[in-house]
Design an enzyme around this catalytic site. Structure first.
Site, PDB file in Angstrom:
ATOM      1  N   ASN A 317       0.838  -1.201   0.000  1.00 45.51           N
ATOM      2  CA  ASN A 317       0.000   0.000   0.000  1.00 45.51           C
ATOM      3  C   ASN A 317       0.874   1.253   0.000  1.00 45.51           C
ATOM      4  OD1 ASN A 317      -2.305  -1.776   0.695  1.00 45.51           O
ATOM      5  ND2 ASN A 317      -1.176  -1.919   2.619  1.00 45.51           N
ATOM      6  N   GLU A 350       8.513  -4.823  -1.236  1.00 48.24           N
ATOM      7  CA  GLU A 350       7.369  -3.906  -1.106  1.00 48.24           C
ATOM      8  C   GLU A 350       7.760  -2.475  -1.477  1.00 48.24           C
ATOM      9  OE1 GLU A 350       4.818  -5.479  -1.065  1.00 48.24           O
ATOM     10  OE2 GLU A 350       5.575  -7.371  -0.236  1.00 48.24           O
ATOM     11  N   HIS A 353       7.774  -1.970  -5.149  1.00 51.82           N
ATOM     12  CA  HIS A 353       6.424  -1.752  -5.668  1.00 51.82           C
ATOM     13  C   HIS A 353       6.029  -0.271  -5.653  1.00 51.82           C
ATOM     14  CE1 HIS A 353       4.645  -5.601  -6.501  1.00 51.82           C
ATOM     15  NE2 HIS A 353       4.770  -6.081  -5.279  1.00 51.82           N
TER      16      HIS A 353
HETATM   17  N1  BES Z   1       1.261  -7.433  -3.695  1.00 51.13           N
HETATM   18  C1  BES Z   1       1.669  -8.524  -2.884  1.00 51.13           C
HETATM   19  C2  BES Z   1       0.685  -8.872  -1.811  1.00 51.13           C
HETATM   20  C3  BES Z   1      -0.436  -9.762  -2.251  1.00 51.13           C
HETATM   21  C4  BES Z   1      -0.212 -11.098  -2.474  1.00 51.13           C
HETATM   22  C5  BES Z   1      -1.712  -9.271  -2.400  1.00 51.13           C
HETATM   23  C6  BES Z   1      -1.247 -11.912  -2.860  1.00 51.13           C
HETATM   24  C7  BES Z   1      -2.736 -10.081  -2.788  1.00 51.13           C
HETATM   25  C8  BES Z   1      -2.525 -11.403  -3.017  1.00 51.13           C
HETATM   26  C9  BES Z   1       2.994  -8.236  -2.199  1.00 51.13           C
HETATM   27  O1  BES Z   1       3.781  -7.304  -2.816  1.00 51.13           O
HETATM   28  C10 BES Z   1       3.755  -9.499  -2.214  1.00 51.13           C
HETATM   29  O2  BES Z   1       4.168  -9.894  -3.270  1.00 51.13           O
HETATM   30  N2  BES Z   1       3.912 -10.163  -1.075  1.00 51.13           N
HETATM   31  C11 BES Z   1       4.585 -11.438  -1.017  1.00 51.13           C
HETATM   32  C12 BES Z   1       5.859 -11.335  -0.269  1.00 51.13           C
HETATM   33  C13 BES Z   1       6.947 -10.911  -1.184  1.00 51.13           C
HETATM   34  C14 BES Z   1       8.178 -10.498  -0.479  1.00 51.13           C
HETATM   35  C15 BES Z   1       7.305 -11.989  -2.185  1.00 51.13           C
HETATM   36  C16 BES Z   1       3.649 -12.403  -0.342  1.00 51.13           C
HETATM   37  O3  BES Z   1       2.675 -11.971   0.228  1.00 51.13           O
HETATM   38  O4  BES Z   1       3.911 -13.601  -0.385  1.00 51.13           O
HETATM   39 ZN    ZN Z   2       4.636  -8.017  -4.545  1.00 56.62          ZN
END
Ligand code: BES
Ligand code: ZN
Length: 939
Positions: A317, A350, A353
């Site tokens: 976010n 993050e 992003h």
């Molecule tokens: N944008 C994602 C979060 C997300 C994941 C939202 C699945 C909705 C559904 C976030 O940037 C992300 O990728 N998080 C990863 C961790 C990352 C360090 C690989 C996660 O949640 O596994």
């Molecule tokens: Zn991500």
């Protein structure tokens, strides 16, 4: 009149909610709005939101009634004449009588005549009294309310235990990606509808309110005693899924890097001392990105917050990044090096992003990889830049490739870029293809384009699409221009042609290299690599544009990753074989794909393999790049697995590992042997496999001084990881003194007076020591560890324990653990339950219990995880790797068929599970005898 956008609560629940919210009931709650005719999966394009003003009051005082009420005011620009406004809304109680629709120029009165819903696509359609005219701007005001749900999506509740009062403290937090903003307020919930937001939060004055932007002002709130209004600054234009807010009583830690945005890290008060590391790392990596992309972070502040209950790992976010505790908090006395590196990598992801995703957003979820692939790749650049001594770039690159070599060798895999028409499909797209394959193809481009043009192309792309949306063709265009400008690519080549072959096609190729030792040349052909060997060659279609880098035994130049030639494809995807000239003679090997820059496997002719094996086993192996050593191991074992090579060659190649001292080749070997081991351990010949593994592991185990605490004397950080990995395997295969030493550490810990405060087990050995001691221990040992779990204040330690508790070999202990996992009265959080389940199911004793438990309780488990099906899909992994017989496969397939209608959202995972099981069955039929024989020869 009250409107129900979607009925999910029981009838009783609806009434309670209504009365509590205090909306006027003009109609029986049973009356439902009529189903809309509009049934296309995208919003109509006649309208566009210009601005949102969202005011939310949150009530956290009564645990039995955690809820919010709110008003959203949307400025809507009319692009085409229309008589209805279609928004997204889900599980909201909307006070329809109080909806106001105004023409902002005050030209004409308007109102809402009737409403309809589409429960499948979450549409909320307002039919207007007068036609909305193109060119005008309307202000739509909608009051609504809902509960703070416990499903980890939308605007939801979380809690933690106050260590002093022992009472639960509640907080509220949002998780909107991909499609849950609609569960928090009516909105145009698609990524291409960017608009600025003004958020105002109402809450009791003892709490803190956080949102994407800094606080503008806090004023008294006369609606509820002791409440305040906290208004935030207007945001930049952004997609709905990036909005975030929270009401909590957390503490925070400010960061102190000059010239940066105001940077704060938040956690429950008792965990604030675990915020130091993220508070230090975050601003550093943010600064690195500013310089890498040539664009300043556009918001005045950034907060990162550790949320006790969180479904994903973290969420980007804009200006308010949310994390699971384990992904943000670091404790020097409880977290391992791997835990620390994980924090760095998640924070880097993050924050990446904030540019790739937030500033430039994909047009539609089809191109989700533009968000996730980029964040994954850019994060590894970020971590490498800040902590080069970790060598994490190499680790990440290999790790991603090992993952994708497996996943994408399934026929049931899918292209990076894929059509999306359902919310369930969006959720399924957050998978290894978007993340790891996305990242891998970006690294490939980085390597064939070179630093300058890659960086310049990205900067152009980011600048051009800032505050806008992009699709992959836009990226290709920016990169092609940059490539031609810097002469990184022949003028006749363009990035789109090359990259479409990687992002629009499923899978990856294997290149067959047949050398002609007389003419010093080699003929290269390509075909799709598949694990399922029943699929005929003729069906392994596909052509990939492949940058060809290679080196020879005489040259041994592994630094040059630029392509020396390309494998091209025809307009219709025709495959052209490629001949490479000027290769050395019959006494020298060649290796393709220096530093594994591109996603393909290589099969050489037998002579080339034997030359390679000779160099590896006769001690010159270090002159082959460490990534290519890992590649050779992985390729040899895969090709043996699918019968394209014999196991004799693969096993002879592995012999060199007795001298290997680097992390990556071992990682590659263990990943492969793990698969084989999970099959063979269910067969009579496991005895030989076990002895073979002991022979392989012993030298490296001894070299690393076994489980002795030598960590302070190890300068290379990746050697720490190697020691952890080798120790883990050594104890599993009963190598030397491993089990005894592990148990000794554990006993020492048990003898401590205050085991929660003092733990003599070396940090980086804890997972090994705990698991081994539970495996060889009794229920008292189990209970001791469980007590530590309950008392632990550190998420990383909790995870380690949760996983280790599944190592027991007592059926009843494991059964009890499974049941506790899904009914533990809060002891195990929902977000962590899959780790416990996986631990039991990967254990060879627990596997059968877990499978039965899963099959018997599948409906209840589905309900438990709903709507986060992604978490449930993780339960399938242990089954896919351990079902190895045709009859068990048939049973599981029948089970899936019978239950498929009620396993919505798991289709992709189930298909991949079944296919993997099938490849195990094939492996056993084809290779089991052959492998057993080659192993026995080596003992
Ligand atoms: N944008 C994602 C979060 C997300 C994941 C939202 C699945 C909705 C559904 C976030 O940037 C992300 O990728 N998080 C990863 C961790 C990352 C360090 C690989 C996660 O949640 O596994
Ligand atoms: Zn991500």
């Amino acid at each position: 009149m009250v409107f129900w956008c979607q009925v999910v609560f029981g009838f009783g629940m609806q009434l309670i909610l209504l009365l509590a919210v205090g909306l006027v009931l003009g109609q029986s709650a049973q009356t439902l709005a009529s189903e809309a005719k509009y049934n296309y999966f995208r919003l109509p394009t006649a309208l566009r939101p210009q601005k949102y003003d969202l005011k939310v009051t949150t009530h956290l005082d009564n645990p039995k009634d955690l809820r919010f009420e709110a008003t959203v005011k949307i400025l809507i620009e009319v692009l085409e004449n229309t008589k209805n406004i279609t928004l997204h809304a889900k599980n909201l109680t909307i006070a329809e009588d109080d909806i106001i629709l105004k023409d902002t120029q005050g030209k004409k009165d308007n109102c809402v005549q009737s409403t309809e819903i589409n429960t499948h696509h979450d549409f909320y359609v307002l039919n207007t009294c007068q036609e909305l005219e193109a060119g005008s701007v309307y202000e739509l005001t909608i009051p609504f309310a809902s509960e703070l749900n416990n499903q980890l999506e939308g605007y939801y509740r979380s809690s933690y235990k106050d260590p002093v009062t022992k009472r639960k403290r509640w907080l509220s937090i949002t998780q909107f990606e991909p499609a849950s903003a609609r569960a928090a307020f009516p909105c145009f919930d698609e990524p291409n509808y960017k608009a600025p937001f003004i958020v105002t939060l109402g809450y009791h004055k003892n709490y803190t309110g956080l949102s994407n932007m800094p606080v503008k002002k806090i004023t008294p709130n006369d609606q509820f005693p002791d409440y305040v209004w906290c208004e935030f600054e207007e945001s930049v234009p952004m997609s709905t899924y990036l909005l975030a807010y929270s009401v909590n009583d957390f503490s925070h830690k400010p960061s102190t890097l000059p010239n940066s945005a105001l940077f704060r890290t938040w956690a429950r008060p008792n965990a604030i001392d675990q915020c130091d590391y993220a508070a230090e790392f975050g601003p550093k990596v943010l600064q690195y990105y500013e310089q890498l992309f040539g664009i300043k972070f556009p918001l005045p502040k950034i907060d990162q917050i550790a949320v006790p209950d969180f479904s994903a790992g973290a969420m980007e976010n804009w200006g308010l990044v949310t994390y699971r505790e384990i992904a943000l908090l670091y404790s020097a006395s409880y977290s391992s090096l791997a835990d620390k590196q994980r924090v760095a990598s998640v924070v880097a992801h993050e924050l990446a992003h904030q540019w790739f995703g937030n500033l430039v957003t994909m047009k539609w979820w089809t191109d989700l990889w533009l968000n996730e692939g980029f964040a994954t790749y850019v994060a590894s650049l970020g971590v490498e830049n800040i902590n080069p001594e970790w060598r994490s770039m190499e680790q990440e690159s290999l790790g991603n490739m090992l993952t994708i070599f497996r996943k994408d060798a399934l026929e049931s895999s899918h292209p990076i870029s894929r059509p999306i028409e359902e919310v369930a499909e969006i959720a399924e797209s957050f998978d290894q293809i978007s993340y790891q394959k996305g990242s891998t193809v970006l690294r490939m481009m980085h390597m064939f384009l070179g630093e300058e043009s890659f960086r310049f192309g990205l900067q152009q792309y980011l600048q051009k699409y800032s505050y806008k949306n992009a699709e992959q063709d836009n990226l290709w265009e920016s990169l092609t221009q940059a490539a031609h400008k810097y002469r990184a690519l022949p003028k006749s080549y363009d990035i789109k042609t090359i990259m479409d072959s990687w992002t629009l096609q499923t899978g990856y190729p294997v290149i067959n290299v047949t050398r002609n030792y007389e003419s010093n040349s080699a003929k290269l052909t390509q075909e799709r690599y598949l694990l399922n060997t029943q699929i005929a060659r003729a069906q392994r279609l596909g052509c990939w544009w492949i940058p060809l880098s290679y080196t020879t035994q005489g040259e041994q130049d592994f630094n040059n990753t630029a392509p020396k030639a390309w494998m091209e494809c025809g307009k219709e995807g025709e495959i052209y074989p490629k001949t490479i000239q000027d290769l050395p003679g019959r006494d020298e090997w060649v290796i393709f794909n220096t530093q594994l820059s591109t996603l393909y496997k290589v099969n050489y002719d037998e002579r080339n393999w034997r030359l390679l094996i000779e160099t590896l086993t006769t001690g010159e192996f270090q002159r082959i790049h460490v990534l290519n050593r890992a590649q050779l191991i992985d390729d040899a074992l895969y090709l043996a697995w699918t019968g394209d090579q014999n196991y004799e060659i693969a096993m002879r190649l592995l012999e060199y590992l007795q001298r290997e001292r680097e992390y990556l080749p071992w990682k590659s070997a263990f990943e492969n042997l793990k698969r084989v081991g999970r099959i063979v351990r269910q067969t009579p010949n496991f005895e030989y496999f076990k002895r073979y593994m002991q022979k392989l592991i012993t030298p490296i185990y001894l070299h690393l001084s076994g489980l002795n605490d030598t960590f302070s004397a190890i300068p290379e950080q990746d050697q720490v990881l190697l020691k952890t990995m080798v120790g883990n395997w050594a104890c599993q295969y009963d190598v030397e003194d491993c089990v005894a030493v592990a148990r000794k550490y554990y006993t020492q810990w048990q003898e401590e007076e205050k085991p929660d405060e003092k733990n003599p087990v070396p940090l980086n050995l804890r997972s090994i020591v705990y698991c081994t001691s539970i495996k060889h221990g009794n229920d008292a040992d189990w209970q001791f560890l469980w007590a530590r779990y309950v008392n632990s204040n550190v998420a990383a330690e909790k995870r380690t324990i949760l996983t280790s508790l599944g190592c027991s070999r007592e059926v009843w202990v494991l059964q009890r653990y499974l049941e506790m996992t899904y009914d533990s009265k809060d002891a195990i959080r929902k977000q962590d339950s899959m780790w416990a389940f996986q631990a039991v199911a990967f254990n060879e004793v627990g596997f059968h219990l877990a499978k039965t438990y899963f099959m018997d309780n599948v409906q209840a488990i589905y309900k438990f995880y709903h709507p986060i099906t992604k978490d449930m899909s993780r339960l399938l992994l242990p089954f896919s790797e351990q079902v190895i017989n045709q009859s068990d496969f048939d049973k599981f397939r029948n089970f899936v068929t019978i239950n498929r209608p009620s396993l919505k959202g798991l289709e992709q995972a189930l298909q991949q599970t079944l296919e993997t099981m099938l490849t195990n069955v094939q492996w056993k039929e084809r290779n089991y005898i052959q492998l057993s024989r080659s192993i026995q020869e080596l003992l």
